[in-house]
Design a protein around this motif. Structure first.
Motif, PDB file in Angstrom:
ATOM      1  N   GLU A 135      -5.974  -2.545  16.000  1.00  0.00           N
ATOM      2  CA  GLU A 135      -4.667  -2.006  15.641  1.00  0.00           C
ATOM      3  C   GLU A 135      -4.585  -1.656  14.162  1.00  0.00           C
ATOM      4  N   ALA A 136      -5.171  -2.481  13.336  1.00  0.00           N
ATOM      5  CA  ALA A 136      -5.077  -2.249  11.890  1.00  0.00           C
ATOM      6  C   ALA A 136      -6.096  -3.113  11.169  1.00  0.00           C
ATOM      7  N   VAL A 137      -6.437  -2.681   9.969  1.00  0.00           N
ATOM      8  CA  VAL A 137      -7.242  -3.482   9.046  1.00  0.00           C
ATOM      9  C   VAL A 137      -6.486  -3.522   7.722  1.00  0.00           C
ATOM     10  N   TYR A 138      -6.264  -4.737   7.227  1.00  0.00           N
ATOM     11  CA  TYR A 138      -5.578  -4.928   5.949  1.00  0.00           C
ATOM     12  C   TYR A 138      -6.553  -5.512   4.931  1.00  0.00           C
ATOM     13  N   PRO A 139      -6.394  -5.126   3.668  1.00  0.00           N
ATOM     14  CA  PRO A 139      -5.352  -4.273   3.083  1.00  0.00           C
ATOM     15  C   PRO A 139      -5.486  -2.820   3.527  1.00  0.00           C
ATOM     16  N   SER A 140      -4.345  -2.134   3.528  1.00  0.00           N
ATOM     17  CA  SER A 140      -4.315  -0.747   3.980  1.00  0.00           C
ATOM     18  C   SER A 140      -4.589   0.248   2.853  1.00  0.00           C
ATOM     19  N   ALA A 141      -4.657  -0.222   1.614  1.00  0.00           N
ATOM     20  CA  ALA A 141      -4.853   0.681   0.469  1.00  0.00           C
ATOM     21  C   ALA A 141      -6.231   1.337   0.538  1.00  0.00           C
ATOM     22  N   ALA A 142      -6.315   2.543  -0.018  1.00  0.00           N
ATOM     23  CA  ALA A 142      -7.582   3.280  -0.063  1.00  0.00           C
ATOM     24  C   ALA A 142      -8.411   2.918  -1.290  1.00  0.00           C
ATOM     25  N   LYS A 178     -13.276   1.868   8.186  1.00  0.00           N
ATOM     26  CA  LYS A 178     -12.299   1.894   7.103  1.00  0.00           C
ATOM     27  C   LYS A 178     -13.030   2.324   5.846  1.00  0.00           C
ATOM     28  N   ARG A 179     -12.580   3.430   5.283  1.00  0.00           N
ATOM     29  CA  ARG A 179     -13.198   3.959   4.068  1.00  0.00           C
ATOM     30  C   ARG A 179     -12.327   3.596   2.868  1.00  0.00           C
ATOM     31  N   PHE A 180     -12.943   3.205   1.790  1.00  0.00           N
ATOM     32  CA  PHE A 180     -12.191   2.836   0.588  1.00  0.00           C
ATOM     33  C   PHE A 180     -13.072   3.021  -0.642  1.00  0.00           C
ATOM     34  N   GLN A 181     -12.416   2.998  -1.772  1.00  0.00           N
ATOM     35  CA  GLN A 181     -13.112   3.102  -3.055  1.00  0.00           C
ATOM     36  C   GLN A 181     -12.911   1.814  -3.839  1.00  0.00           C
ATOM     37  N   VAL A 200       4.222   0.107   1.974  1.00  0.00           N
ATOM     38  CA  VAL A 200       2.998   0.874   1.805  1.00  0.00           C
ATOM     39  C   VAL A 200       2.023   0.122   0.909  1.00  0.00           C
ATOM     40  N   GLU A 201       0.786   0.003   1.388  1.00  0.00           N
ATOM     41  CA  GLU A 201      -0.311  -0.662   0.661  1.00  0.00           C
ATOM     42  C   GLU A 201       0.028  -2.095   0.294  1.00  0.00           C
ATOM     43  N   GLU A 202       0.990  -2.700   1.006  1.00  0.00           N
ATOM     44  CA  GLU A 202       1.389  -4.087   0.767  1.00  0.00           C
ATOM     45  C   GLU A 202       1.841  -4.299  -0.682  1.00  0.00           C
ATOM     46  N   ARG A 203       2.467  -3.258  -1.247  1.00  0.00           N
ATOM     47  CA  ARG A 203       2.991  -3.357  -2.625  1.00  0.00           C
ATOM     48  C   ARG A 203       4.483  -3.655  -2.638  1.00  0.00           C
ATOM     49  N   SER A 204       5.069  -3.870  -1.444  1.00  0.00           N
ATOM     50  CA  SER A 204       6.486  -4.240  -1.368  1.00  0.00           C
ATOM     51  C   SER A 204       6.703  -5.136  -0.153  1.00  0.00           C
TER      52      SER A 204
END
Length: 490
Positions: free
Chosen positions: A245-252, A356-359, A421-425
């Motif tokens: 369903e999801a992978v956290y953190p969601s930020a890129a 999940k792609r991220f930098q 969004v991105e677990e920033r709130s």
């Protein structure tokens, strides 16, 4: 419903039979008859049939005399239908009580017989009914075919007789069915039918042998051959493919010293040796060696896995970090890949490969400070959410359990939590409308960011530095909801 006897179908009364029927009456009255003297009915007979089907029925009334001609079309239609229906009820009177009984009797819901078998003499019928449309919950039914009358020797209270008369056996490749003990069940005798209901559901993908032995009844059944039929329980429906369903953190963009992911599934997954399903690839498509801490950490419902990068590689100055280097390098791109071969506990593999792609961004080393958070005060009489903004992404799972709202007296306010969004709130919506007064946001000091820096201490501290000890395990931010003005005031 068609019944088999001697391997041939018996036509139902509505379609005509040895007694005659509704369709036969229509044929006699409205269709031109061909003359066949050899088939002329005898006194008191209906139309003669050959092989259970109508053979050019000759019109005749109940006295064997020809039906007189009808003077006109209207009278012919009226008299014709009257004759058809009277002939139907005269020759098929036994059908009406069956219909009434079927409508008034109370039985467990079934989908009807799924298997039938009967001996050569055609005196008994054996069938298997599914209860509630469940192939594992069945009822075996034995019924006399001709007059629904059982021999007087039948004694439903005699358990030994019942177990010899009607049995259900699990079939095995290694042994004949009768070599295994019969399936335990309850015997019932209702509405002239002997019923066997297994005590437990039948096993999926297994075959069973049902046997009815009328010789047990004695009398004219002493030489009767047993009736047997097999019932195969279908395999369970194919399980739906599990999904991520999801992978956290969601930020890129994640800090280069990022510590862990939360992988959320639609259903519990197989455990044990699961790390073979995970790979971390760099921007050249090469696999990063030994990136994970191979310890399984599951939520209580088995649907959330905490996947750690090895802290020893992410923490500067320790052995693994110096020997293998950090897992992530700032500025480079990475792909977390989860193989589709991973199975759920129900046995189905993942719907597809997940990536999940991220930098990797700049590393984070500072301790969190609750004073850096921004609160938006909600209005009274409303259930609008309290919103808290953070300078960076925080731990998704801890945000759901380590942050809450209290009244000034310390009583928790009931409500629901969501992350932005991105677990920033963080959003808190009360169960009841806000009341004016003083409140406080409470945060457990173990709440941390993506690099493990908490409200109590940073993740990395010098070995010779004293461990910081917070004054309290919970920190607070107070806020006030002002009284509302008069309703309608601007």
């Amino acid at each position: 419903m068609q019944t088999l006897r001697h391997g041939k179908p018996i036509a139902a009364p509505l379609l005509g039979g040895v007694e005659g029927g509704f369709i036969a009456s229509l044929a006699r009255h409205f269709l031109p008859a061909r003359k066949q003297p050899s088939l002329s009915p005898q006194r008191g007979e209906g139309p003669r049939v050959r092989g259970g089907a109508i053979n050019d029925a000759i019109p005749a009334n109940t006295h064997g005399k020809p039906i007189p001609p009808i003077p006109n079309r209207k009278t012919k239609i009226v008299n014709g239908f009257w004759l058809c229906f009277s002939n139907f009820f005269r020759h098929s009177s036994f059908v009406l009580p069956v219909f009434l009984l079927a409508g008034c009797s109370k039985k467990s819901p079934t989908t009807g017989p799924v298997e039938r078998a009967e001996p050569a003499d055609g005196q008994f019928e054996l069938r298997i009914d599914r209860l509630n449309n469940d192939p594992t919950t069945v009822e075996v039914v034995a019924t006399p075919v001709l007059d629904n009358t059982w021999p007087k020797s039948l004694n439903p209270a005699n358990a030994e007789q019942m177990q010899s008369l009607l049995t259900l056996h699990l079939q095995s490749k290694d042994a004949p069915a009768q070599a295994l003990p019969p399936v335990a069940g309850e015997y019932l005798f209702t509405e002239g039918r002997l019923r066997l209901r297994p005590r437990h559901p039948l096993l999926r993908s297994q075959s069973y042998r049902i046997q009815f032995n009328p010789a047990v009844l004695g009398g004219n059944q002493s030489d009767a051959r047993p009736i047997t039929t097999d019932y195969h329980v279908p395999p369970p429906p194919a399980a739906a493919a599990p999904r991520i369903e999801a992978v956290y953190p969601s930020a890129a963009i994640l800090p280069a010293n990022h510590l862990k992911f939360y992988v959320v599934f639609t259903e519990p997954m197989e455990t044990g040796n699961l790390f073979r399903h995970f790979k971390l690839l760099d921007d050249q498509g090469r696999e990063v060696p030994e990136p994970f801490r191979e310890t399984e950490l599951w939520s209580s419902d088995g649907k959330r896995l905490t996947l750690w990068f090895h802290p020893g590689r992410q923490k500067t100055g320790v052995n693994l970090n110096q020997e293998l280097g950090p897992v992530l390098t700032e500025g480079r791109n990475y792909t977390l890949r989860i193989a589709s071969e991973w199975r759920s506990q129900s046995g189905a593999t993942l719907e597809r490969v997940f990536e999940k792609r991220f930098q990797a961004g700049p590393a984070q080393h500072a301790k969190l400070d609750i004073k850096d958070w921004q609160l938006s005060n909600p209005e009274p009489r409303l259930t609008r959410a309290l919103m808290v903004q953070f300078p960076c992404s925080l731990d998704w799972a801890l945000l759901h359990h380590r942050l809450w709202v209290e009244t000034a007296s310390g009583q928790r306010v009931a409500g629901s939590v969501a992350t932005g969004v991105e677990e920033r709130s963080w959003h808190f919506e009360p169960a009841d409308p806000w009341e004016s007064g003083h409140y406080r946001l409470a945060a457990d000091t173990i709440l941390e960011d993506l690099a493990g820096n908490s409200l109590a201490r940073p993740f990395e501290v010098r070995a010779d530095a004293p461990a910081p000890s917070p004054a309290s395990s919970v920190l607070y931010r107070e806020f006030t909801i002002a009284p509302a003005g008069p309703i309608g005031a601007k």
